[in-house]
Design a protein around this motif. Structure first.
Motif, PDB file in Angstrom:
ATOM      1  N   ARG A 197      -7.276  47.599 -77.325  1.00 41.94           N
ATOM      2  CA  ARG A 197      -6.352  46.460 -77.311  1.00 41.94           C
ATOM      3  C   ARG A 197      -5.527  46.465 -76.036  1.00 41.94           C
ATOM      4  NH1 ARG A 197      -3.238  46.866 -82.767  1.00 41.94           N
ATOM      5  NH2 ARG A 197      -1.865  45.376 -81.729  1.00 41.94           N
ATOM      6  N   ALA A 198      -5.050  47.640 -75.637  1.00 47.93           N
ATOM      7  CA  ALA A 198      -4.250  47.744 -74.411  1.00 47.93           C
ATOM      8  C   ALA A 198      -5.094  47.342 -73.202  1.00 47.93           C
ATOM      9  CB  ALA A 198      -3.701  49.161 -74.248  1.00 47.93           C
ATOM     10  N   GLY A 199      -6.348  47.739 -73.201  1.00 49.49           N
ATOM     11  CA  GLY A 199      -7.243  47.368 -72.095  1.00 49.49           C
ATOM     12  C   GLY A 199      -7.438  45.868 -72.001  1.00 49.49           C
ATOM     13  N   ARG A 200      -7.587  45.211 -73.161  1.00 50.75           N
ATOM     14  CA  ARG A 200      -7.739  43.751 -73.164  1.00 50.75           C
ATOM     15  C   ARG A 200      -6.467  43.079 -72.664  1.00 50.75           C
ATOM     16  NH1 ARG A 200     -10.397  45.053 -77.992  1.00 50.75           N
ATOM     17  NH2 ARG A 200      -8.617  44.434 -79.266  1.00 50.75           N
ATOM     18  N   ILE A 201      -5.321  43.584 -73.067  1.00 48.37           N
ATOM     19  CA  ILE A 201      -4.054  42.999 -72.614  1.00 48.37           C
ATOM     20  C   ILE A 201      -3.904  43.182 -71.106  1.00 48.37           C
ATOM     21  CG2 ILE A 201      -1.534  43.308 -72.661  1.00 48.37           C
ATOM     22  CD1 ILE A 201      -1.805  43.757 -75.691  1.00 48.37           C
ATOM     23  N   GLU A 202      -4.202  44.375 -70.615  1.00 51.38           N
ATOM     24  CA  GLU A 202      -4.085  44.626 -69.179  1.00 51.38           C
ATOM     25  C   GLU A 202      -5.047  43.740 -68.389  1.00 51.38           C
ATOM     26  OE1 GLU A 202      -4.415  48.888 -68.854  1.00 51.38           O
ATOM     27  OE2 GLU A 202      -2.574  49.153 -70.009  1.00 51.38           O
ATOM     28  N   ALA A 203      -6.241  43.494 -68.930  1.00 52.59           N
ATOM     29  CA  ALA A 203      -7.184  42.591 -68.262  1.00 52.59           C
ATOM     30  C   ALA A 203      -6.637  41.170 -68.232  1.00 52.59           C
ATOM     31  CB  ALA A 203      -8.540  42.629 -68.969  1.00 52.59           C
ATOM     32  N   ASP A 204      -6.033  40.732 -69.348  1.00 51.51           N
ATOM     33  CA  ASP A 204      -5.434  39.398 -69.381  1.00 51.51           C
ATOM     34  C   ASP A 204      -4.289  39.286 -68.371  1.00 51.51           C
ATOM     35  OD1 ASP A 204      -7.150  38.491 -71.339  1.00 51.51           O
ATOM     36  OD2 ASP A 204      -5.694  38.636 -72.981  1.00 51.51           O
ATOM     37  N   LEU A 205      -3.484  40.333 -68.277  1.00 49.91           N
ATOM     38  CA  LEU A 205      -2.357  40.304 -67.340  1.00 49.91           C
ATOM     39  C   LEU A 205      -2.819  40.307 -65.884  1.00 49.91           C
ATOM     40  CD1 LEU A 205       0.113  42.743 -69.145  1.00 49.91           C
ATOM     41  CD2 LEU A 205       0.396  40.269 -68.831  1.00 49.91           C
ATOM     42  N   ALA A 206      -3.995  40.846 -65.635  1.00 47.29           N
ATOM     43  CA  ALA A 206      -4.518  40.911 -64.261  1.00 47.29           C
ATOM     44  C   ALA A 206      -5.114  39.583 -63.796  1.00 47.29           C
ATOM     45  CB  ALA A 206      -5.574  42.016 -64.161  1.00 47.29           C
ATOM     46  N   GLU A 207      -5.312  38.658 -64.732  1.00 46.43           N
ATOM     47  CA  GLU A 207      -5.874  37.347 -64.375  1.00 46.43           C
ATOM     48  C   GLU A 207      -4.909  36.622 -63.432  1.00 46.43           C
ATOM     49  OE1 GLU A 207      -8.609  35.403 -65.795  1.00 46.43           O
ATOM     50  OE2 GLU A 207      -9.407  37.297 -66.540  1.00 46.43           O
ATOM     51  N   PRO A 208      -5.432  35.988 -62.394  1.00 47.51           N
ATOM     52  CA  PRO A 208      -4.549  35.227 -61.491  1.00 47.51           C
ATOM     53  C   PRO A 208      -3.989  33.994 -62.195  1.00 47.51           C
ATOM     54  CG  PRO A 208      -6.856  34.974 -60.858  1.00 47.51           C
ATOM     55  CD  PRO A 208      -6.817  35.970 -61.976  1.00 47.51           C
ATOM     56  N   LEU A 209      -2.813  33.581 -61.753  1.00 49.51           N
ATOM     57  CA  LEU A 209      -2.184  32.390 -62.331  1.00 49.51           C
ATOM     58  C   LEU A 209      -2.932  31.139 -61.892  1.00 49.51           C
ATOM     59  CD1 LEU A 209       1.616  33.182 -61.836  1.00 49.51           C
ATOM     60  CD2 LEU A 209       0.329  33.225 -63.970  1.00 49.51           C
ATOM     61  N   SER A 210      -2.834  30.115 -62.715  1.00 50.31           N
ATOM     62  CA  SER A 210      -3.444  28.826 -62.429  1.00 50.31           C
ATOM     63  C   SER A 210      -2.771  28.193 -61.210  1.00 50.31           C
ATOM     64  CB  SER A 210      -3.266  27.918 -63.648  1.00 50.31           C
ATOM     65  OG  SER A 210      -3.639  26.601 -63.349  1.00 50.31           O
ATOM     66  N   ALA A 211      -3.477  27.306 -60.538  1.00 51.72           N
ATOM     67  CA  ALA A 211      -2.906  26.574 -59.405  1.00 51.72           C
ATOM     68  C   ALA A 211      -1.940  25.490 -59.903  1.00 51.72           C
ATOM     69  CB  ALA A 211      -4.021  25.952 -58.571  1.00 51.72           C
ATOM     70  N   ASP A 212      -2.087  25.065 -61.148  1.00 55.91           N
ATOM     71  CA  ASP A 212      -1.247  24.029 -61.734  1.00 55.91           C
ATOM     72  C   ASP A 212       0.104  24.638 -62.120  1.00 55.91           C
ATOM     73  OD1 ASP A 212      -0.204  22.712 -64.352  1.00 55.91           O
ATOM     74  OD2 ASP A 212      -1.493  21.185 -63.433  1.00 55.91           O
ATOM     75  N   PHE A 213       1.203  24.064 -61.603  1.00 51.40           N
ATOM     76  CA  PHE A 213       2.540  24.623 -61.831  1.00 51.40           C
ATOM     77  C   PHE A 213       2.956  24.608 -63.298  1.00 51.40           C
ATOM     78  CE2 PHE A 213       3.062  23.574 -57.244  1.00 51.40           C
ATOM     79  CZ  PHE A 213       3.251  24.869 -56.818  1.00 51.40           C
ATOM     80  N   GLU A 214       2.626  23.526 -64.015  1.00 46.53           N
ATOM     81  CA  GLU A 214       2.967  23.470 -65.438  1.00 46.53           C
ATOM     82  C   GLU A 214       2.200  24.538 -66.210  1.00 46.53           C
ATOM     83  OE1 GLU A 214       2.693  19.571 -67.130  1.00 46.53           O
ATOM     84  OE2 GLU A 214       3.851  18.691 -65.496  1.00 46.53           O
TER      85      GLU A 214
END
Length: 110
Positions: free
Chosen positions: A21-38
């Motif tokens: 579970r921690a690995g999945r969360i860390e992978a999600d957190l490593a995802e780059p943010l969207s270009a869309d500000f909202e």
């Protein structure tokens, strides 16, 4: 009397689950943010929640690893604070419990 083999097996399974579970969360957190500000605002809120979950998982992982160490060194079931018996029912409910109920209550009050 507690069957330490089954306790150890259960703790090892719990540890594997928590680490996954921690690995999945860390992978999600490593995802780059969207270009869309909202969308970024929503993603940042989600990331804050995930960071909180990751911190909780980290503490639980530490507790489970410590319980496994106590199984290995023969002190599983002894309160790490006062040395008294943690109690069979408490260990059934919380296998990684390091404190007897009295010590746990004292620690919570402080």
């Amino acid at each position: 009397m507690t069957d330490l083999k089954s306790v150890k097996s259960g703790l090892e399974a719990r540890l594997a689950e928590l680490e996954a579970r921690a690995g999945r969360i860390e992978a999600d957190l490593a995802e780059p943010l969207s270009a869309d500000f909202e969308e970024q605002a929503t993603e940042r809120e989600d990331d804050e929640a995930l960071e909180g979950q990751d911190a909780l998982l980290g503490r639980e992982i530490v507790a489970v690893k410590a319980a496994l160490a106590r199984v290995d060194d023969g002190t599983y079931g002894e309160c790490t604070r006062c040395g008294e018996d943690v109690g069979e029912k408490r260990l059934e409910a919380v296998p990684e419990a390091a404190l007897c109920i009295n010590c746990a209550r004292e620690v919570e009050q402080h």
